[in-house]
Design a protein around this motif. Sequence first.
Motif, short mmCIF file in Angstrom:
data_model
loop_
_atom_site.label_atom_id
_atom_site.label_comp_id
_atom_site.label_asym_id
_atom_site.label_seq_id
_atom_site.Cartn_x
_atom_site.Cartn_y
_atom_site.Cartn_z
N UNK A 60 0.86 -1.18 0.00
CA UNK A 60 0.00 0.00 0.00
C UNK A 60 0.89 1.22 0.00
N UNK A 61 0.74 2.06 -1.03
CA UNK A 61 1.62 3.22 -1.20
C UNK A 61 1.17 4.43 -0.40
N UNK A 62 0.16 4.26 0.47
CA UNK A 62 -0.27 5.36 1.32
C UNK A 62 -1.67 5.81 0.99
N UNK A 63 -1.97 7.04 1.36
CA UNK A 63 -3.26 7.63 1.04
C UNK A 63 -3.24 8.14 -0.39
N UNK A 64 -4.35 8.02 -1.07
CA UNK A 64 -4.46 8.49 -2.45
C UNK A 64 -4.62 10.00 -2.44
N UNK A 65 -3.52 10.71 -2.63
CA UNK A 65 -3.55 12.17 -2.54
C UNK A 65 -4.26 12.82 -3.71
N UNK A 66 -4.55 12.03 -4.76
CA UNK A 66 -5.31 12.56 -5.89
C UNK A 66 -6.82 12.38 -5.69
N UNK A 67 -7.18 11.67 -4.65
CA UNK A 67 -8.59 11.43 -4.37
C UNK A 67 -9.14 12.46 -3.39
N UNK A 68 -10.31 12.15 -2.88
CA UNK A 68 -10.92 13.03 -1.87
C UNK A 68 -10.12 12.89 -0.59
N UNK A 69 -9.55 13.98 -0.12
CA UNK A 69 -8.64 13.91 1.02
C UNK A 69 -9.03 14.99 2.02
N UNK A 70 -9.93 14.65 2.92
CA UNK A 70 -10.40 15.61 3.90
C UNK A 70 -10.88 14.90 5.14
N UNK A 71 -11.73 15.57 5.90
CA UNK A 71 -12.18 15.03 7.19
C UNK A 71 -12.87 13.68 7.04
N UNK A 72 -13.66 13.51 5.98
CA UNK A 72 -14.39 12.25 5.80
C UNK A 72 -13.41 11.10 5.58
N UNK A 73 -12.38 11.34 4.78
CA UNK A 73 -11.37 10.30 4.56
C UNK A 73 -10.60 10.00 5.84
#
Length: 241
Positions: A60-73
């Motif tokens: 797993x390369x981490x969080x998808x920074x191109x996706x939705x990246x906010x409080x919900x994530x």
Amino acid sequence: MPDLLTIARDGDVVVLTLGRPDRRNALNLALCREIHEAVVDAVDQEARALVVTGDGSAFCAGADLDGVYGDEFIEALYRMLHHLAEVPVPVIAAVNGPAIGAGTQLAIACDLRVVDERARFAVPTARNGMAVDAWTIRTLAQLAGSGRARRVMLAADTIDRDEALSCGLADRAGRLEDAVAWAHEIATLAPLTLAHNKLVLNGSTDDERIAQSFADVWASEDVKEAATARAEKRDPIFRGH
């Protein structure tokens, strides 16, 4: 469209495979939620051990920074990670490649880690101006040692497979099939005992819950089964009650 998460049951073991190889299995909101739901379902269906791995060349390369990246994530990510640490069954991470950022978090949320030759760990928040929660930093320090955790968190350093094995961040060298074989061995052990041990090892401070777990083990039919199996010179068959 390929599944975000593949779920395969093999007897008492459930294998969860992150299915975003084109994104190196980076976590997005939907995948975090699917992992959480799959773990809930596996425990509800009385799986005895879980294995988490990634499709392709990365764990797993981490969080998808191109996706939705906010409080919900963020809420979905930590809800999933903390749930993995709290479920009463052992969870093994089959780390089949880099586990970076949220990938390291996912690996350390599991109870045991089997690593192949491509595995490496890093939490490069100091490079991207982000932060992880206190649980992540403390768990990393408990597993890898305070000195290595400081290198990772304060110098954005990386721990490779050999160092992970030598310091205790990783438990065994091997591939997915080795992790699954180990999970099957663990699945034959006493479930209530494993749940109690995991509760304490993962730092629960709920003394009442720990005391009840301890009492449940000693009051279980599995204790009687172990004694009967010893007398009959056979392996015990534990039921978890």
